[in-house]
Design a protein around this motif. Structure first.
Motif, PDB file in Angstrom:
ATOM      1  N   ASP A 148      10.003  -0.420 -32.535  1.00  0.00           N
ATOM      2  CA  ASP A 148      11.439  -0.247 -32.331  1.00  0.00           C
ATOM      3  C   ASP A 148      12.243  -1.026 -33.359  1.00  0.00           C
ATOM      4  OD1 ASP A 148      11.144   1.495 -30.258  1.00  0.00           O
ATOM      5  OD2 ASP A 148      11.564   0.052 -28.677  1.00  0.00           O
ATOM      6  N   VAL A 149      11.848  -2.259 -33.576  1.00  0.00           N
ATOM      7  CA  VAL A 149      12.575  -3.120 -34.515  1.00  0.00           C
ATOM      8  C   VAL A 149      12.444  -2.599 -35.941  1.00  0.00           C
ATOM      9  CG1 VAL A 149      12.665  -5.448 -35.485  1.00  0.00           C
ATOM     10  CG2 VAL A 149      12.309  -5.136 -33.033  1.00  0.00           C
ATOM     11  N   GLU A 150      11.231  -2.254 -36.344  1.00  0.00           N
ATOM     12  CA  GLU A 150      11.003  -1.821 -37.724  1.00  0.00           C
ATOM     13  C   GLU A 150      11.607  -0.450 -38.017  1.00  0.00           C
ATOM     14  OE1 GLU A 150       7.411  -1.656 -40.963  1.00  0.00           O
ATOM     15  OE2 GLU A 150       7.040  -2.489 -38.978  1.00  0.00           O
ATOM     16  N   LEU A 151      11.422   0.502 -37.102  1.00  0.00           N
ATOM     17  CA  LEU A 151      11.895   1.858 -37.373  1.00  0.00           C
ATOM     18  C   LEU A 151      13.405   2.003 -37.212  1.00  0.00           C
ATOM     19  CD1 LEU A 151       9.043   4.073 -35.932  1.00  0.00           C
ATOM     20  CD2 LEU A 151       9.369   3.183 -38.238  1.00  0.00           C
ATOM     21  N   ALA A 152      14.057   1.071 -36.530  1.00  0.00           N
ATOM     22  CA  ALA A 152      15.518   1.103 -36.443  1.00  0.00           C
ATOM     23  C   ALA A 152      16.140   0.898 -37.819  1.00  0.00           C
ATOM     24  CB  ALA A 152      16.008   0.031 -35.477  1.00  0.00           C
ATOM     25  N   LYS A 153      15.403   0.257 -38.709  1.00  0.00           N
ATOM     26  CA  LYS A 153      15.899  -0.011 -40.069  1.00  0.00           C
ATOM     27  C   LYS A 153      15.664   1.157 -41.029  1.00  0.00           C
ATOM     28  CE  LYS A 153      14.576  -4.821 -39.452  1.00  0.00           C
ATOM     29  NZ  LYS A 153      13.639  -5.858 -39.882  1.00  0.00           N
ATOM     30  N   VAL A 154      14.822   2.113 -40.627  1.00  0.00           N
ATOM     31  CA  VAL A 154      14.437   3.214 -41.507  1.00  0.00           C
ATOM     32  C   VAL A 154      15.259   4.450 -41.161  1.00  0.00           C
ATOM     33  CG1 VAL A 154      12.535   4.663 -42.285  1.00  0.00           C
ATOM     34  CG2 VAL A 154      12.106   2.297 -41.651  1.00  0.00           C
ATOM     35  N   ASP A 155      15.959   4.984 -42.150  1.00  0.00           N
ATOM     36  CA  ASP A 155      16.785   6.171 -41.940  1.00  0.00           C
ATOM     37  C   ASP A 155      15.966   7.410 -42.255  1.00  0.00           C
ATOM     38  OD1 ASP A 155      18.982   7.719 -41.361  1.00  0.00           O
ATOM     39  OD2 ASP A 155      19.747   7.630 -43.406  1.00  0.00           O
TER      40      ASP A 155
END
Length: 183
Positions: A79-86
């Motif tokens: 959740d934390v990592e993929l929230a940063k990936v558009d």
């Protein structure tokens, strides 16, 4: 353009601290060749990550993959990592990868692949497609899996093998990315 989520890091990945970094004799080279062949730059177009980095896989036995464990790994890592990936397209490779996204459903890859599902990461809706993990693709590509049983038929014709299904899933992901980019 694409997020690829694998099950868990291999020993090579642990040492290099880079996902999917195995040598040419591993299944990881399959993924690199496939995406490069489709014209993707692996540094800028494909974001690679593992679902179960919070698991001490250095142990000799794998722990039971219970929904609570998968939810905890998703919350602390994905959740934390993929929230940063558009990016709006996710390809999962393996049972633990798809179940880390949908931990309450206890999905199998064979029954999940071939379908698009939606998941929310960091407030963003993502399209998710499941496929086999790379070790299965490498090991079982000469076997045909019967959808309604655990039996396998040895075949030299690759149609119906894990490798064939993997290619179908990669093509579907590629087509979805092209469709999204053209909109």
């Amino acid at each position: 353009k694409i997020i690829v989520i694998g099950d868990y890091p291999s020993r090579d990945d642990e040492y290099s601290k880079k996902p999917f970094s195995g040598g040419p004799e591993t299944g990881n080279s399959i993924l690199k060749r496939v995406f490069a062949g489709l014209g993707y730059n692996l540094e800028t177009d494909v974001y690679m990550v593992y679902a179960l980095r919070c698991n001490p896989y250095r142990m000799s036995a794998k722990p039971q993959m219970k929904p609570a464990f998968l939810k905890a790994c998703r919350t602390t890592n994905l959740d934390v990592e993929l929230a940063k990936v558009d990016c709006s397209v996710i390809l999962t490779l393996g049972k633990e990868a798809i179940n880390s996204i949908f931990p309450d459903e206890n999905l199998s890859v064979m029954n999940s692949r071939g379908k698009w599902r939606q998941a929310n990461f960091g407030g963003k809706e993502r399209l998710v497609r499941a496929s086999f993990n790379l070790n299965q693709v490498q090991r079982l590509s000469l076997w045909t899996l019967k959808p309604d049983s655990l039996e396998r038929d040895k075949r030299w014709n690759p149609t119906g093998s894990c490798g064939w299904f993997f290619q179908q899933d990669i093509r579907a992901v590629h087509e979805k990315v092209k469709e999204i980019i053209s909109v």
